[in-house]
Enzyme design. Structure first.
Site, PDB file in Angstrom:
ATOM      1  N   GLU A  45       0.876  -1.168   0.000  1.00 28.37           N
ATOM      2  CA  GLU A  45       0.000   0.000   0.000  1.00 28.37           C
ATOM      3  C   GLU A  45       0.913   1.218   0.000  1.00 28.37           C
ATOM      4  OE1 GLU A  45      -3.361   2.578   2.419  1.00 28.37           O
ATOM      5  OE2 GLU A  45      -2.347   0.946   3.470  1.00 28.37           O
ATOM      6  N   ASP A  70       5.283   4.627   3.405  1.00 24.28           N
ATOM      7  CA  ASP A  70       5.035   6.057   3.585  1.00 24.28           C
ATOM      8  C   ASP A  70       6.308   6.671   4.136  1.00 24.28           C
ATOM      9  OD1 ASP A  70       3.850   8.683   4.436  1.00 24.28           O
ATOM     10  OD2 ASP A  70       1.983   7.675   3.967  1.00 24.28           O
ATOM     11  N   ASP A 119      -2.266  12.156  -1.935  1.00 24.59           N
ATOM     12  CA  ASP A 119      -2.311  13.584  -2.219  1.00 24.59           C
ATOM     13  C   ASP A 119      -2.479  13.737  -3.732  1.00 24.59           C
ATOM     14  OD1 ASP A 119      -1.798  16.279  -2.736  1.00 24.59           O
ATOM     15  OD2 ASP A 119      -0.203  16.404  -1.240  1.00 24.59           O
ATOM     16  N   ASP A 155     -10.993  10.105  -3.528  1.00 25.00           N
ATOM     17  CA  ASP A 155     -12.179  10.961  -3.514  1.00 25.00           C
ATOM     18  C   ASP A 155     -12.037  12.093  -4.513  1.00 25.00           C
ATOM     19  OD1 ASP A 155     -10.088  12.155  -1.800  1.00 25.00           O
ATOM     20  OD2 ASP A 155     -11.566  13.757  -1.597  1.00 25.00           O
TER      21      ASP A 155
END
Length: 216
Positions: A45, A70, A119, A155
């Site tokens: 991920e 990350d 982002d 989104d």
């Protein structure tokens, strides 16, 4: 940096399920048998944030290995701590810049890649920072096995449209797509996993976009 962030950075450095920066290069090509000590498939991920997707995927699929990637250690802290507290052994976290990912994984080592609510980098000047820019897609193509699968949940309608343009422009193999996941017939136990940010978007009645594709 606040005291809480400093505390999390210090604590995450002691977690056995977190590998930071150059230390991760030692696992290149052998994450399954050396880090996880098995021969199970490895799924990533990217921009995992607090690692909700990574941890929940690991719960659903104990026969696979999951790595959340990350750069922000104070965010990784949450997912890593949950995994340790709950004894989830098929999950790990790697703190690196995603731009350098080919230094940490071998060609064909990964079976799936998830990108969840990254982002969107909406400014034109930051297009090359978008995680579905062609330069990133080329890296993912290298990392994935021949049957490797890509997933994106976002989104941001603009970022989703941009991603579809790249998929179509590069003639990649689009498998499933929707601009409103929770009103589609695609939702299953995997796609129903919700991150912190996704819950906020849904509370604001925001649609969730999803697309799955392969390189071959």
């Amino acid at each position: 940096m606040g005291k809480d962030k400093l505390r999390k950075f210090a604590e995450v450095a002691t977690f056995a399920n977190v590998v930071q920066l150059e230390a991760g290069q030692a696992f290149k090509g052998k994450w399954a048998n050396t880090f996880f000590k098995n021969e199970q498939p490895v799924i990533l991920e990217l921009a995992c944030g607090k690692g909700e997707y990574t941890v929940n995927l690991a719960k659903l699929f104990p026969e696979k290995n999951f790595i959340g990637v990350d750069y922000k250690g104070n965010r990784i802290w949450r997912g890593a701590k949950t995994a340790l507290e709950e004894g989830i052994t098929n999950v790990g976290f790697l703190r690196i810049q995603i731009e350098t990912i080919l230094e940490y994984f071998a060609a064909g080592e990964i079976d799936e890649i998830w990108i969840t609510f990254p982002d969107p980098q909406p400014q034109i000047s930051r297009e090359k920072k978008r995680l579905t820019h062609p330069k990133f897609l080329e890296k993912y193509k290298t990392l994935l096995s021949d049957a490797g699968i890509m997933h994106l949940k976002t989104d941001n309608d603009g970022f989703y449209a941009y991603t579809l343009e790249q998929i179509e422009g590069l003639k990649l193999q689009k498998k499933r797509e929707t601009t409103d996941l929770y009103k589609s017939n695609l939702v299953d136990d995997v796609l129903a996993i919700k991150t912190y940010y996704e819950r906020k978007y849904l509370a604001d009645s925001k649609n969730i976009n999803y697309v799955e594709w392969t390189f071959k």
